[in-house]
Enzyme design. Structure first.
Site, short mmCIF file in Angstrom:
data_model
loop_
_atom_site.label_atom_id
_atom_site.label_comp_id
_atom_site.label_asym_id
_atom_site.label_seq_id
_atom_site.Cartn_x
_atom_site.Cartn_y
_atom_site.Cartn_z
N THR A 234 0.92 -1.15 -0.03
CA THR A 234 -0.07 -0.08 -0.04
C THR A 234 0.97 1.06 0.03
O THR A 234 1.86 1.35 0.56
CB THR A 234 -0.73 -0.14 1.25
OG1 THR A 234 -1.57 1.33 1.44
CG2 THR A 234 0.00 -0.33 2.53
N ASP A 235 0.46 2.45 -0.36
CA ASP A 235 0.83 3.50 -0.35
C ASP A 235 1.01 4.26 0.92
O ASP A 235 1.61 5.17 1.19
CB ASP A 235 0.45 4.58 -1.32
CG ASP A 235 -1.22 5.00 -1.07
OD1 ASP A 235 -1.77 4.34 -0.20
OD2 ASP A 235 -1.63 5.92 -1.63
N GLU A 236 0.25 3.54 2.04
CA GLU A 236 0.04 4.12 3.33
C GLU A 236 1.55 3.86 4.17
O GLU A 236 1.62 4.39 5.11
CB GLU A 236 -0.95 3.50 4.02
CG GLU A 236 -2.34 3.70 3.23
CD GLU A 236 -3.52 3.59 4.04
OE1 GLU A 236 -3.50 3.37 5.31
OE2 GLU A 236 -4.71 2.94 3.39
N TYR B 85 -1.73 -0.49 10.81
CA TYR B 85 -2.15 -1.18 9.34
C TYR B 85 -0.76 -0.85 8.69
O TYR B 85 -0.08 -1.66 8.27
CB TYR B 85 -3.17 -0.65 8.93
CG TYR B 85 -3.28 -1.19 7.49
CD1 TYR B 85 -3.25 -2.48 6.83
CD2 TYR B 85 -3.43 0.02 6.47
CE1 TYR B 85 -3.14 -2.76 5.60
CE2 TYR B 85 -3.34 -0.46 4.86
CZ TYR B 85 -3.21 -1.80 4.56
OH TYR B 85 -3.22 -1.98 3.21
N LYS C 33 2.33 -3.24 7.11
CA LYS C 33 2.50 -3.41 5.69
C LYS C 33 4.06 -2.95 5.42
O LYS C 33 4.66 -3.41 4.70
CB LYS C 33 1.56 -2.61 5.00
CG LYS C 33 0.25 -3.06 4.99
CD LYS C 33 0.04 -4.54 4.42
CE LYS C 33 0.40 -4.46 2.92
NZ LYS C 33 -0.05 -5.83 2.49
P1 NAD Z 1 -9.54 -7.61 1.95
O1 NAD Z 1 -9.44 -7.40 3.62
O2 NAD Z 1 -10.59 -7.40 1.27
O3 NAD Z 1 -8.87 -9.16 2.04
C1 NAD Z 1 -8.18 -9.73 2.50
C2 NAD Z 1 -8.18 -11.24 2.40
O4 NAD Z 1 -6.97 -11.85 3.14
C3 NAD Z 1 -9.33 -12.04 2.85
O5 NAD Z 1 -9.95 -12.76 1.60
C4 NAD Z 1 -9.05 -12.75 3.90
O6 NAD Z 1 -9.72 -13.77 4.26
C5 NAD Z 1 -7.49 -12.92 3.80
N1 NAD Z 1 -6.75 -13.15 4.95
C6 NAD Z 1 -6.57 -12.47 5.99
N2 NAD Z 1 -5.78 -13.10 7.02
C7 NAD Z 1 -5.70 -14.21 6.52
C8 NAD Z 1 -4.55 -15.14 7.00
N3 NAD Z 1 -3.95 -15.15 8.19
N4 NAD Z 1 -4.40 -16.41 5.94
C9 NAD Z 1 -4.93 -16.37 4.88
N5 NAD Z 1 -5.72 -15.58 4.43
C10 NAD Z 1 -5.87 -14.45 5.24
O7 NAD Z 1 -8.27 -6.88 1.46
P2 NAD Z 1 -7.90 -6.02 0.22
O8 NAD Z 1 -8.61 -4.53 0.24
O9 NAD Z 1 -8.46 -6.75 -0.93
O10 NAD Z 1 -6.33 -6.04 0.23
C11 NAD Z 1 -5.52 -6.91 -0.44
C12 NAD Z 1 -4.16 -6.66 -0.18
O11 NAD Z 1 -3.79 -5.34 -1.07
C13 NAD Z 1 -3.69 -6.28 1.15
O12 NAD Z 1 -2.37 -6.79 1.25
C14 NAD Z 1 -3.68 -4.76 1.22
O13 NAD Z 1 -2.62 -4.29 2.30
C15 NAD Z 1 -3.31 -4.58 -0.20
N6 NAD Z 1 -3.84 -3.19 -0.60
C16 NAD Z 1 -5.15 -2.60 -0.34
C17 NAD Z 1 -5.67 -1.36 -0.77
C18 NAD Z 1 -7.30 -1.20 -0.72
O14 NAD Z 1 -7.53 0.15 -1.25
N7 NAD Z 1 -7.95 -1.87 -0.20
C19 NAD Z 1 -4.71 -0.49 -1.48
C20 NAD Z 1 -3.38 -1.07 -1.70
C21 NAD Z 1 -3.09 -2.14 -1.12
P1 TYD Z 2 -10.95 4.01 4.35
O1 TYD Z 2 -11.67 3.60 3.18
O2 TYD Z 2 -10.81 3.25 5.59
O3 TYD Z 2 -9.39 3.72 3.71
P2 TYD Z 2 -7.85 4.15 4.16
O4 TYD Z 2 -7.98 4.55 5.49
O5 TYD Z 2 -6.97 3.01 4.07
O6 TYD Z 2 -7.61 5.33 3.22
O7 TYD Z 2 -10.82 5.34 4.28
C1 TYD Z 2 -10.73 6.44 3.24
C2 TYD Z 2 -11.12 7.70 3.96
O8 TYD Z 2 -12.27 8.06 4.39
C3 TYD Z 2 -10.12 7.97 5.18
O9 TYD Z 2 -9.65 9.20 5.09
C4 TYD Z 2 -11.00 7.91 6.38
C5 TYD Z 2 -12.30 8.33 5.98
N1 TYD Z 2 -13.53 7.71 6.46
C6 TYD Z 2 -14.37 8.08 6.96
O10 TYD Z 2 -14.58 9.57 7.12
N2 TYD Z 2 -15.45 7.85 7.69
C7 TYD Z 2 -15.74 6.30 7.65
O11 TYD Z 2 -16.65 5.63 8.22
C8 TYD Z 2 -14.70 5.40 7.04
C9 TYD Z 2 -14.74 3.99 7.13
C10 TYD Z 2 -13.62 6.28 6.37
#
Ligand code: NAD
Ligand code: TYD
Length: 349
Positions: free
Chosen positions: A132-134, A157, A161
């Protein structure tokens, strides 16, 4: 060419789109999806491909070293695309240790299994860590994250990461494990678990519940449609250079409050409600501790080296997302029953 690829976290939001892409685009590959099916994992996300002959699902936990080791003995993996993680910042604030366990220890267990099973003969192998970019922390009002930006994570988080990214690099430097890392901005789209901003607010608008905007809503995120992230992952897995990092972004910055207003407007149209109806649900609530002000990606490297750019504009992507939640209300009902109700009460009441 035939390959056997392990995709972890393939039942989650992004993982399911990556699994679908690889299963459909590469019929010669065997795709093994390893997922623990936590609250965020859902096999419903993969209904359309579960019968495909090149797809195998394995339920298991990446923190279970014995299980992971046996999995590497069972299949001749050529590559790993690692997405399994605890992914929600708010949950990391209430339960940071769970994030250390899955995101750091789980990643190390996978790295170890890959290193041991590939027996230091790494020809043709690749460990791809999806991050992630975070990890870069927060930007001020200007500037962009590049691949050279120093790591400066603020939430449990992002710290977990960042740590896992470092371990991937350490295995590359120490043991010669071939790897690639990508750091992507906020994704949105179908199958997004309704704890994150966009799907949570879609669900609340449908149910006429308050829209809890943290702080003053003047926080900025760079949104990318999930299918464009899956396209980038495909390119990086196949063409990304060993030991390199690629930033992936949407070229699409929105302040939360502006995005929420845009969403409200589109939802009013979709629901046939009078203009301004959903905006009335906006409620400013206590801010998230350590809330990062702004994320925005400079995606020049992936654009120039791998010829990637987003294919879906934000208005198109938001419309596709809203339509998907309307067409999949059973999915939404299923994932918002049970554990979700407890989570919601604790987080928002
Ligand atoms: P998500 O929470 O939707 O899915 C995570 C998946 O991992 C789920 O299917 C869960 O069952 C599985 N999982 C969790 N713990 C596990 C374990 N101990 N063993 C096996 N499986 C396990 O997450 P997402 O949003 O799809 O993100 C996927 C990846 O991409 C993550 O690594 C996250 O850090 C990264 N990422 C997410 C975003 C975003 O905007 N959602 C952006 C950049 C990077
Ligand atoms: P989120 O979807 O949790 O992603 P991330 O924290 O990984 O960026 O949140 C996106 C933005 O929205 C973040 O600035 C937090 C804000 N947010 C709210 O204002 N209310 C909410 O209920 C949630 C879940 C997020």
């Amino acid at each position: 060419m035939k390959k056997t690829i392990l995709i972890t976290g393939g039942a989650g939001f992004i993982g399911s789109h990556v699994v679908r892409r690889f299963v459909n685009e590469y019929p010669d590959y065997t795709i093994v999806n390893l997922d623990a099916l936590t609250y965020a994992g859902n096999l419903e996300n993969l209904k359309d491909i579960e019968e495909k002959p090149n797809y195998i699902f394995e339920k298991g936990d990446i923190t279970d070293a014995d299980f992971v080791e046996k999995l590497f003995q069972k299949y001749p993996f050529d590559g790993v695309i690692h997405l399994a993680a605890e992914s929600h910042v708010d949950r990391s604030i209430t339960d940071p240790l769970a994030f250390a366990k899955t995101n750091i220890l789980g990643t190390m267990i996978l790295l170890n299994a890959a290193k041991d099973s590939w027996k230091n003969n790494f020809e043709g192998k690749k460990f791809y860590h999806v991050s992630t970019d975070e990890v870069y922390g927060t930007l001020g009002e200007t500037g962009l994250f590049t691949e050279e930006t120093a790591y400066d994570p603020n939430s449990p988080y992002s710290a977990s990461k960042a740590s896992s990214d470092h371990f991937v690099r350490a295995y590359g430097e120490t043991y010669g494990l071939p790897y690639v890392v990508s750091n992507c901005s906020n994704n949105y789209g179908p199958n997004h678990f309704p704890e994150k901003l966009i799907p949570l607010f879609i669900n609340n608008i449908i149910n006429e519940k308050p829209l809890p905007v943290y702080g003053d809503g003047n926080y900025t995120r760079d949104w990318l449609f999930v299918i464009d992230h899956a396209r980038a992952i495909d390119l990086i897995f196949h063409q990304g250079k060993n030991k390199e990092t690629y930033n992936i972004g949407g070229f699409n910055e929105w302040k939360n409050i502006d995005l929420v207003k845009e969403l409200c407007q589109q939802m009013d149209e979709k629901l046939g409600r009078e203009k301004g109806t959903s905006e009335k649900l906006i409620t400013f609530v206590k801010d998230r501790p350590g809330h990062d002000l702004r994320y925005a990606i400079d995606a020049t490297k992936i654009n120039q080296e791998l010829d990637w750019k987003p294919s879906v504009t934000f208005p198109e992507g938001l419309k596709k997302t809203i339509d998907w939640y309307f067409d999949n209300q059973d999915w939404l009902k299923n994932v918002t029953s049970g554990e979700y109700q407890d989570y919601y009460k604790k987080q928002y009441n």
